[in-house]
Motif scaffolding. Structure first.
Motif, PDB file in Angstrom:
ATOM      1  N   GLY A 562       0.917  -1.180   0.133  1.00 42.46           N
ATOM      2  CA  GLY A 562       0.115   0.128   0.025  1.00 42.46           C
ATOM      3  C   GLY A 562       0.837   1.254  -0.016  1.00 42.46           C
ATOM      4  O   GLY A 562       0.273   2.258   0.241  1.00 42.46           O
ATOM      5  N   ASN A 563       2.186   1.026  -0.141  1.00 45.07           N
ATOM      6  CA  ASN A 563       3.277   2.039  -0.260  1.00 45.07           C
ATOM      7  C   ASN A 563       3.265   2.913  -1.753  1.00 45.07           C
ATOM      8  O   ASN A 563       2.359   2.701  -2.216  1.00 45.07           O
ATOM      9  N   GLY A 564       4.353   3.346  -1.864  1.00 42.08           N
ATOM     10  CA  GLY A 564       4.271   4.287  -3.228  1.00 42.08           C
ATOM     11  C   GLY A 564       4.478   3.143  -4.170  1.00 42.08           C
ATOM     12  O   GLY A 564       4.681   2.017  -4.167  1.00 42.08           O
ATOM     13  N   LYS A 565       4.479   3.834  -5.314  1.00 36.14           N
ATOM     14  CA  LYS A 565       4.269   3.117  -6.697  1.00 36.14           C
ATOM     15  C   LYS A 565       5.977   2.562  -7.053  1.00 36.14           C
ATOM     16  O   LYS A 565       6.914   3.190  -6.855  1.00 36.14           O
ATOM     17  N   VAL A 566       5.873   1.444  -7.757  1.00 35.61           N
ATOM     18  CA  VAL A 566       7.209   0.968  -8.470  1.00 35.61           C
ATOM     19  C   VAL A 566       6.713   0.519  -9.674  1.00 35.61           C
ATOM     20  O   VAL A 566       5.652   0.105  -9.949  1.00 35.61           O
ATOM     21  N   GLU A 567       7.793   0.408 -10.605  1.00 36.78           N
ATOM     22  CA  GLU A 567       7.527   0.095 -11.958  1.00 36.78           C
ATOM     23  C   GLU A 567       7.430  -1.384 -11.985  1.00 36.78           C
ATOM     24  O   GLU A 567       7.775  -2.095 -11.210  1.00 36.78           O
ATOM     25  N   ASP A 568       6.537  -1.753 -12.888  1.00 38.06           N
ATOM     26  CA  ASP A 568       6.298  -3.202 -13.187  1.00 38.06           C
ATOM     27  C   ASP A 568       6.554  -4.059 -14.418  1.00 38.06           C
ATOM     28  O   ASP A 568       6.051  -3.457 -15.398  1.00 38.06           O
ATOM     29  N   PRO A 569       7.546  -4.685 -14.476  1.00 35.97           N
ATOM     30  CA  PRO A 569       8.110  -4.944 -15.693  1.00 35.97           C
ATOM     31  C   PRO A 569       7.196  -5.878 -16.452  1.00 35.97           C
ATOM     32  O   PRO A 569       7.235  -6.023 -17.798  1.00 35.97           O
ATOM     33  N   ILE A 570       6.156  -6.558 -15.692  1.00 36.42           N
ATOM     34  CA  ILE A 570       5.203  -7.182 -16.477  1.00 36.42           C
ATOM     35  C   ILE A 570       4.392  -6.433 -17.575  1.00 36.42           C
ATOM     36  O   ILE A 570       3.916  -6.798 -18.498  1.00 36.42           O
ATOM     37  N   VAL A 571       4.100  -5.106 -17.054  1.00 37.84           N
ATOM     38  CA  VAL A 571       3.331  -4.124 -18.045  1.00 37.84           C
ATOM     39  C   VAL A 571       4.102  -3.916 -19.015  1.00 37.84           C
ATOM     40  O   VAL A 571       3.492  -3.774 -20.250  1.00 37.84           O
ATOM     41  N   ALA A 572       5.328  -3.595 -18.715  1.00 32.95           N
ATOM     42  CA  ALA A 572       6.205  -3.253 -19.993  1.00 32.95           C
ATOM     43  C   ALA A 572       6.179  -4.262 -20.972  1.00 32.95           C
ATOM     44  O   ALA A 572       6.070  -4.092 -22.283  1.00 32.95           O
ATOM     45  N   ASP A 573       6.226  -5.859 -20.658  1.00 31.63           N
ATOM     46  CA  ASP A 573       6.180  -6.804 -21.466  1.00 31.63           C
ATOM     47  C   ASP A 573       4.812  -6.777 -22.139  1.00 31.63           C
ATOM     48  O   ASP A 573       4.877  -7.424 -23.482  1.00 31.63           O
ATOM     49  N   LEU A 574       3.665  -6.480 -21.713  1.00 29.52           N
ATOM     50  CA  LEU A 574       2.629  -6.447 -22.408  1.00 29.52           C
ATOM     51  C   LEU A 574       2.577  -5.649 -23.814  1.00 29.52           C
ATOM     52  O   LEU A 574       1.999  -6.083 -24.720  1.00 29.52           O
ATOM     53  N   ALA A 575       3.210  -4.511 -23.705  1.00 32.78           N
ATOM     54  CA  ALA A 575       3.355  -3.681 -24.865  1.00 32.78           C
ATOM     55  C   ALA A 575       4.029  -4.233 -26.010  1.00 32.78           C
ATOM     56  O   ALA A 575       3.842  -4.262 -27.042  1.00 32.78           O
ATOM     57  N   ILE A 576       5.136  -4.976 -25.692  1.00 32.48           N
ATOM     58  CA  ILE A 576       5.995  -5.537 -26.377  1.00 32.48           C
ATOM     59  C   ILE A 576       5.318  -6.952 -27.220  1.00 32.48           C
ATOM     60  O   ILE A 576       5.357  -7.034 -28.306  1.00 32.48           O
ATOM     61  N   GLU A 577       4.476  -7.435 -26.267  1.00 29.32           N
ATOM     62  CA  GLU A 577       3.828  -8.724 -26.974  1.00 29.32           C
ATOM     63  C   GLU A 577       2.941  -8.072 -27.907  1.00 29.32           C
ATOM     64  O   GLU A 577       2.657  -8.576 -28.986  1.00 29.32           O
ATOM     65  N   GLU A 578       2.035  -7.100 -27.586  1.00 26.17           N
ATOM     66  CA  GLU A 578       0.897  -6.397 -28.407  1.00 26.17           C
ATOM     67  C   GLU A 578       1.487  -5.969 -29.700  1.00 26.17           C
ATOM     68  O   GLU A 578       1.132  -6.065 -30.594  1.00 26.17           O
ATOM     69  N   ALA A 579       2.796  -5.349 -29.439  1.00 22.69           N
ATOM     70  CA  ALA A 579       3.305  -4.654 -30.736  1.00 22.69           C
ATOM     71  C   ALA A 579       3.661  -5.843 -31.614  1.00 22.69           C
ATOM     72  O   ALA A 579       3.820  -5.658 -32.828  1.00 22.69           O
ATOM     73  N   HIS A 580       4.333  -7.232 -31.040  1.00 17.94           N
ATOM     74  CA  HIS A 580       4.803  -8.099 -31.907  1.00 17.94           C
ATOM     75  C   HIS A 580       3.416  -8.755 -32.654  1.00 17.94           C
ATOM     76  O   HIS A 580       3.461  -8.833 -33.878  1.00 17.94           O
ATOM     77  N   PHE A 581       2.373  -9.027 -31.946  1.00 19.25           N
ATOM     78  CA  PHE A 581       1.042  -9.222 -32.360  1.00 19.25           C
ATOM     79  C   PHE A 581       0.632  -8.618 -33.447  1.00 19.25           C
ATOM     80  O   PHE A 581       0.368  -9.022 -34.445  1.00 19.25           O
TER      81      PHE A 581
END
Length: 687
Positions: A562-581
């Motif tokens: 519940g603390n501050g935000k941190v970057e999530d590599p899973i989210v970044a990977d989603l864009a790479i996947e969708e761009a590939h598709f």
């Protein structure tokens, strides 16, 4: 005359008279300078200075903002008052702001009404005090208090002013008190300019700079004000005032000051259109349907304004939840000192919670604040129309849905007006007032009157999907998602927009509101979406994964514990996947390229909204984007910013982007018109 004066015995009475707020103009400055000489020629013992009407003096006259400085200049006038052989006594009621507060500092003695308002709001207009405020105030109240007032622009009441030493006394009748003040006391009062500022630790200035950077990010004036306050410790009054005046004159011509002045005037001009002459319904009691987060906040806003409220829910359990939601807001207001226990009790006494619509039978206005479902809203309005008195106005708080379709379910569709509040409704100032095809002038006028009662900024909007603000927001998010999929990350997009001046970027903001809300809206639009328009599916996959934002601990970012935000590599990977598709070769966007695309997308959509008559003016779009959607105020709002770029540059940018997607980036006709005519968006009018 901007200054009137009279003599009574050894007393002189000088009154500032430039209604409605005694704004300081050239005539007033000259009148004050003449009054200094008059008082000395008459050999008066004291001059009692006051303001006519409801104000002492609420700052400079707006008519002079954009012109060259006119003699006599206020610093010279105030120096004359301070060094006069006659003792000047400031008798302050109502606002004494900006130059008005600087006049107060130049007087030998100061007495204020308990509810007077004294402050230095110059930084909120992109400038610094220009007539000694940064040099006299720390000499009078000390550096710590001066740093709390000038770089923030926050005013203090007469009572608080007495506590910090800004005024000598507080009285219900400041003029009468000034008359009775002992002559020896006046003689003992030292001119503020002769006092010493004293020493202040470097840590004090560092803390003030950090606060200014956090709360007024990107703005120049607060930091310059701190520089000048620091200067007051080492410079004599004349040298410090010369530096201050130079800074004031430099800043007032810069883009930030122009933008902030534009915002000031736009807010001051936010009112019902001139053609709306209908008499609004007198609203003393309101029903709110829906006791969720939004409905409870709307109800509380009404209670804050002194209205009686009936909060309706579907059943007893819903009523209990609604009561809890209201009580959470009451508790938060008590904790912050915004209300007293007596105020909380008064609000509770004016609130009725019920699941019986007949309890709303005598209200003057009923506002639906339920789930964004057309069927649900139609059912609610059928019950409301049957329950409330025939003269009551009906309103919907829908964020997106067709107000005309909602109205079609009513026997008297003219009763319905859209009142789109922004979360949290008891805090956010913006109120979009949506005019349906059948909306009566009385219903519309009632909406504007309610906005005034609630002290909100009203903006008239026409009917379309999302009205003004949410339609621009949808295009903003679409452009952000395209940049994300084609070569960026949510945190890079967010960082670029925070650097521009937003408090948070589009992805962090969506985590705050919940990804499921935008997902439901996209599903509502599925049937009517243009099949030729590119669709970015990443957000849908986020919802499938249960990543809904802060409330689930993960959205575009992760929120561990519940603390501050941190970057999530899973989210970044989603864009790479969708761009590939999609067989897209991703690129690496710079922060400038990200901003370029997102801002042009919003400007183009806003121009289309203006052309369609959904918004009445570019200034209204500025108000919506600043007050409801976080566009940096110091840039003046979206369309004011577009005017700093120029329509020709906007058009060229859009035409270049058309090479990659001619459908999404097609320039609106308004952009084309303004570029062809070489006019500002602010000056565009329908043909």
């Amino acid at each position: 005359m901007a200054v009137t004066r009279r003599k009574q015995g050894m007393y002189g009475y000088v009154e500032l008279t430039n209604p409605p707020v005694n704004a300081i103009n050239r005539d007033m400055r000259q009148g004050l300078l003449d009054a200094v000489k008059w008082a000395e020629d008459e050999g008066l013992e004291r001059v009692i200075l006051s303001g006519a009407g409801r104000a002492f003096a609420a700052g400079a006259d707006a008519k002079e903002f954009d012109g060259p400085p006119l003699e006599p200049h206020l610093p010279d006038v105030l120096n004359a008052i301070e060094t006069s052989h006659v003792h000047w006594v400031a008798a302050i009621h109502g606002p004494a702001l900006g130059g008005g507060a600087e006049i107060v500092l130049a007087c030998r003695y100061r007495v204020a009404h308990p509810k007077a308002l004294i402050g230095f709001p110059e930084v909120t207009l992109g400038v610094v005090p220009g007539a000694g405020g940064t040099q006299r105030l720390p000499r009078l109240v000390g550096m710590e208090q001066a740093l709390a007032l000038i770089p923030t622009g926050k005013p203090v009441s007469g009572v608080a002013a007495k506590q910090i030493g800004l005024v000598h006394e507080v009285d219900e009748d400041p003029v009468a008190f000034a008359e009775m003040t002992n002559s020896e006391w006046l003689g003992m009062a030292v001119p503020v300019g002769e006092l010493n500022t004293g020493e202040a630790a470097p840590e004090l200035f560092a803390a003030a700079r950090a606060t200014a950077d956090q709360k007024m990010r990107g703005q120049i004036a607060p930091q310059r004000a701190i520089d000048l306050l620091e200067l007051s410790m080492t410079a004599d009054l004349a040298a410090g005032m010369a530096e201050e005046r130079a800074a004031f004159l430099e800043l007032r011509t810069q883009d930030q000051a122009r933008a902030l002045r534009h915002a000031f005037f736009a807010e001051r001009g936010a009112k019902a259109p001139d053609w709306l002459t209908a008499t609004p319904k007198d609203v003393a009691s309101v029903a709110v349907v829906g006791g969720g987060t939004m409905g409870a906040a709307i109800a509380y806003a009404m209670l804050n304004a002194g209205l009686s409220v009936v909060l309706l829910e579907t059943d007893a359990d819903g009523v209990a939840r609604a009561r809890d939601n209201v009580e959470k807001i009451v508790a938060a207001s008590l904790k912050r000192g915004l209300i007293s226990e007596e105020g909380a009790a008064d609000r509770r006494a004016r609130l009725t919670l019920s699941h019986d619509y007949s309890d709303a039978g005598q209200v003057d206005l009923a506002i639906e604040a339920a789930f964004e479902s057309m069927d649900v809203k139609k059912q609610i309005f059928a019950k409301l129309e049957a329950a409330v008195q025939a003269g009551a106005v009906l309103a919907t708080n829908t964020s997106y849905l067709d107000v005309n379709e909602i109205a079609s379910a009513l026997q008297a569709p003219s009763r319905l007006v859209g009142l789109h509040f922004f979360a949290p409704a008891h805090i956010m100032k913006l109120l979009e007032i949506v005019r349906g095809d059948a909306t009566s002038d009385e219903a519309l006028a009632t909406g504007f009157a309610l906005a005034k009662t609630l002290r909100k900024i009203p903006v008239l909007a026409g009917v379309c999907d999302g009205f003004i603000g949410n339609r621009i927001l949808a295009r903003y998010r679409e452009a952000a998602d395209t940049v994300f999929m084609d070569g960026s990350t949510p945190w890079e997009v967010d960082e670029a927009m925070v650097e521009f001046g937003y408090a948070m970027g589009p992805y962090e903001a969506q985590d705050l509101s919940g990804l499921d809300i935008a997902h439901a809206n996209r599903r509502r639009q599925d049937a009517t979406r243009d099949p030729n328009r590119r669709y970015i599916p990443i957000a849908d996959r986020m919802v499938e994964l249960g990543k809904l934002g802060r409330k689930t601990g993960a959205g575009w970012y992760r929120y561990p514990g519940g603390n501050g935000k941190v970057e999530d590599p899973i989210v970044a990977d989603l864009a790479i996947e969708e761009a590939h598709f999609a067989k897209i070769t991703r690129t690496d966007y710079s922060a400038d390229q990200i901003r370029h695309r997102l801002l042009l997308a919003m400007i183009n959509e806003a121009a289309a909204i203006l052309g369609e008559g959904i918004a009445q003016s570019a200034a209204d779009i500025d108000l919506v984007t600043m007050s409801g959607y976080g566009f940096p105020r110091w840039r003046g709002g979206l369309m004011h910013y577009a005017d700093t770029l120029g329509a020709k540059e906007v058009l060229a940018g859009l035409e270049a982007l058309c090479a990659e997607d001619p459908l999404v980036w097609a320039p609106s006709q308004v952009v084309k018109d303004c570029a062809a005519k070489d006019i500002r968006f602010a000056d565009w009018t329908p043909a």
